[in-house]
Write a protein that holds these residues in place. Sequence first.
Motif, PDB file in Angstrom:
ATOM      1  N   ARG A  93      46.594  39.965  72.185  1.00  0.00           N
ATOM      2  CA  ARG A  93      46.937  41.281  71.648  1.00  0.00           C
ATOM      3  C   ARG A  93      46.446  41.413  70.206  1.00  0.00           C
ATOM      4  O   ARG A  93      45.992  42.477  69.788  1.00  0.00           O
ATOM      5  N   ALA A  94      46.519  40.316  69.444  1.00  0.00           N
ATOM      6  CA  ALA A  94      46.020  40.322  68.066  1.00  0.00           C
ATOM      7  C   ALA A  94      44.509  40.543  68.049  1.00  0.00           C
ATOM      8  O   ALA A  94      43.989  41.249  67.182  1.00  0.00           O
ATOM      9  N   ALA A  95      43.795  39.955  69.009  1.00  0.00           N
ATOM     10  CA  ALA A  95      42.345  40.173  69.104  1.00  0.00           C
ATOM     11  C   ALA A  95      42.052  41.649  69.344  1.00  0.00           C
ATOM     12  O   ALA A  95      41.124  42.223  68.754  1.00  0.00           O
ATOM     13  N   ALA A  96      42.863  42.280  70.180  1.00  0.00           N
ATOM     14  CA  ALA A  96      42.694  43.718  70.433  1.00  0.00           C
ATOM     15  C   ALA A  96      42.954  44.522  69.162  1.00  0.00           C
ATOM     16  O   ALA A  96      42.207  45.460  68.850  1.00  0.00           O
ATOM     17  N   ARG A  97      43.995  44.143  68.412  1.00  0.00           N
ATOM     18  CA  ARG A  97      44.284  44.864  67.151  1.00  0.00           C
ATOM     19  C   ARG A  97      43.152  44.696  66.151  1.00  0.00           C
ATOM     20  O   ARG A  97      42.826  45.633  65.413  1.00  0.00           O
ATOM     21  N   ARG A  98      42.549  43.501  66.111  1.00  0.00           N
ATOM     22  CA  ARG A  98      41.407  43.299  65.200  1.00  0.00           C
ATOM     23  C   ARG A  98      40.235  44.197  65.591  1.00  0.00           C
ATOM     24  O   ARG A  98      39.553  44.738  64.728  1.00  0.00           O
ATOM     25  N   MET A  99      40.010  44.363  66.892  1.00  0.00           N
ATOM     26  CA  MET A  99      38.925  45.254  67.332  1.00  0.00           C
ATOM     27  C   MET A  99      39.222  46.706  66.980  1.00  0.00           C
ATOM     28  O   MET A  99      38.323  47.457  66.619  1.00  0.00           O
ATOM     29  N   VAL A 100      40.486  47.094  67.062  1.00  0.00           N
ATOM     30  CA  VAL A 100      40.872  48.449  66.662  1.00  0.00           C
ATOM     31  C   VAL A 100      40.625  48.633  65.168  1.00  0.00           C
ATOM     32  O   VAL A 100      40.072  49.643  64.734  1.00  0.00           O
ATOM     33  N   ALA A 102      38.481  47.188  63.381  1.00  0.00           N
ATOM     34  CA  ALA A 102      37.045  47.235  63.135  1.00  0.00           C
ATOM     35  C   ALA A 102      36.408  48.513  63.688  1.00  0.00           C
ATOM     36  O   ALA A 102      35.211  48.738  63.511  1.00  0.00           O
ATOM     37  N   GLY A 103      37.197  49.336  64.374  1.00  0.00           N
ATOM     38  CA  GLY A 103      36.678  50.584  64.926  1.00  0.00           C
ATOM     39  C   GLY A 103      35.925  50.409  66.227  1.00  0.00           C
ATOM     40  O   GLY A 103      35.213  51.313  66.662  1.00  0.00           O
ATOM     41  N   GLU A 104      36.084  49.277  66.896  1.00  0.00           N
ATOM     42  CA  GLU A 104      35.353  48.996  68.130  1.00  0.00           C
ATOM     43  C   GLU A 104      36.131  49.325  69.389  1.00  0.00           C
ATOM     44  O   GLU A 104      35.544  49.424  70.469  1.00  0.00           O
ATOM     45  N   ALA A 105      37.451  49.464  69.292  1.00  0.00           N
ATOM     46  CA  ALA A 105      38.275  49.658  70.486  1.00  0.00           C
ATOM     47  C   ALA A 105      39.477  50.528  70.181  1.00  0.00           C
ATOM     48  O   ALA A 105      39.772  50.826  69.023  1.00  0.00           O
ATOM     49  N   GLU A 106      40.162  50.923  71.260  1.00  0.00           N
ATOM     50  CA  GLU A 106      41.415  51.669  71.169  1.00  0.00           C
ATOM     51  C   GLU A 106      42.444  50.967  72.048  1.00  0.00           C
ATOM     52  O   GLU A 106      42.101  50.395  73.081  1.00  0.00           O
ATOM     53  N   ILE A 107      43.688  51.022  71.655  1.00  0.00           N
ATOM     54  CA  ILE A 107      44.775  50.486  72.465  1.00  0.00           C
ATOM     55  C   ILE A 107      45.519  51.670  73.064  1.00  0.00           C
ATOM     56  O   ILE A 107      45.853  52.621  72.363  1.00  0.00           O
ATOM     57  N   THR A 108      45.752  51.584  74.385  1.00  0.00           N
ATOM     58  CA  THR A 108      46.411  52.683  75.082  1.00  0.00           C
ATOM     59  C   THR A 108      47.659  52.200  75.808  1.00  0.00           C
ATOM     60  O   THR A 108      47.784  51.030  76.160  1.00  0.00           O
ATOM     61  N   GLN A 109      48.562  53.145  76.012  1.00  0.00           N
ATOM     62  CA  GLN A 109      49.733  52.968  76.860  1.00  0.00           C
ATOM     63  C   GLN A 109      49.880  54.251  77.659  1.00  0.00           C
ATOM     64  O   GLN A 109      49.915  55.335  77.079  1.00  0.00           O
ATOM     65  N   GLY A 110      49.914  54.119  78.965  1.00  0.00           N
ATOM     66  CA  GLY A 110      50.019  55.308  79.805  1.00  0.00           C
ATOM     67  C   GLY A 110      48.832  56.232  79.651  1.00  0.00           C
ATOM     68  O   GLY A 110      48.965  57.440  79.805  1.00  0.00           O
ATOM     69  N   GLY A 111      47.672  55.691  79.313  1.00  0.00           N
ATOM     70  CA  GLY A 111      46.465  56.499  79.165  1.00  0.00           C
ATOM     71  C   GLY A 111      46.310  57.178  77.813  1.00  0.00           C
ATOM     72  O   GLY A 111      45.302  57.813  77.556  1.00  0.00           O
ATOM     73  N   ARG A 112      47.310  57.048  76.945  1.00  0.00           N
ATOM     74  CA  ARG A 112      47.240  57.673  75.613  1.00  0.00           C
ATOM     75  C   ARG A 112      47.034  56.615  74.545  1.00  0.00           C
ATOM     76  O   ARG A 112      47.621  55.530  74.608  1.00  0.00           O
ATOM     77  N   VAL A 113      46.241  56.942  73.555  1.00  0.00           N
ATOM     78  CA  VAL A 113      45.990  56.025  72.438  1.00  0.00           C
ATOM     79  C   VAL A 113      47.263  55.896  71.611  1.00  0.00           C
ATOM     80  O   VAL A 113      47.918  56.897  71.307  1.00  0.00           O
ATOM     81  N   VAL A 114      47.614  54.650  71.272  1.00  0.00           N
ATOM     82  CA  VAL A 114      48.820  54.379  70.489  1.00  0.00           C
ATOM     83  C   VAL A 114      48.454  53.578  69.244  1.00  0.00           C
ATOM     84  O   VAL A 114      47.385  52.976  69.169  1.00  0.00           O
ATOM     85  N   ASP A 115      49.368  53.560  68.288  1.00  0.00           N
ATOM     86  CA  ASP A 115      49.196  52.775  67.073  1.00  0.00           C
ATOM     87  C   ASP A 115      49.353  51.300  67.433  1.00  0.00           C
ATOM     88  O   ASP A 115      50.404  50.892  67.930  1.00  0.00           O
ATOM     89  N   PRO A 116      48.331  50.483  67.202  1.00  0.00           N
ATOM     90  CA  PRO A 116      48.404  49.079  67.609  1.00  0.00           C
ATOM     91  C   PRO A 116      49.466  48.271  66.860  1.00  0.00           C
ATOM     92  O   PRO A 116      49.951  47.272  67.386  1.00  0.00           O
TER      93      PRO A 116
END
Length: 129
Positions: A93-100, A102-116
């Motif tokens: 999950r921390a790797a995903a937050r680092r990508m967010v 860096a502007g490379e990814a988005e984290i979603t819940q229920g199809g909506r973008v959320v604050d990581p």
Amino acid sequence: MSPAKTLPTKDCAVCGRTITWRKKWERSWDEVRYCSDACRRRSKGAGAGVDASLDAALRELLAARAASATVCPSEVARAVGGDEWRDLMEPARAAARRMVAAGEAEITQGGRVVDPSTAKGPIRVRRVR
């Protein structure tokens, strides 16, 4: 301080969580890199190599999928950890937050973008649209 004034923020170098400026950091804000002592220790320990592996695995999984497809952090943890993947869930999950950050990814819940930094429960990771 007036309520309309926003405080400066930056992302933790290890986990990607948002760090908000505090009065005690007034003189050293430029040197603040970590959100906690645990992240500071992880940056200097064996976790740094695992973090690089998780980052690479997440990028590979996202690249292998359609542009609108998502990846679960457990898939990343399984790709790196094999049978011992459960211990790698929070680092994934921390790797995903680092990508967010860096502007490379988005984290979603229920199809909506959320604050990581504040997302709790199951998340999915997708490339930025």
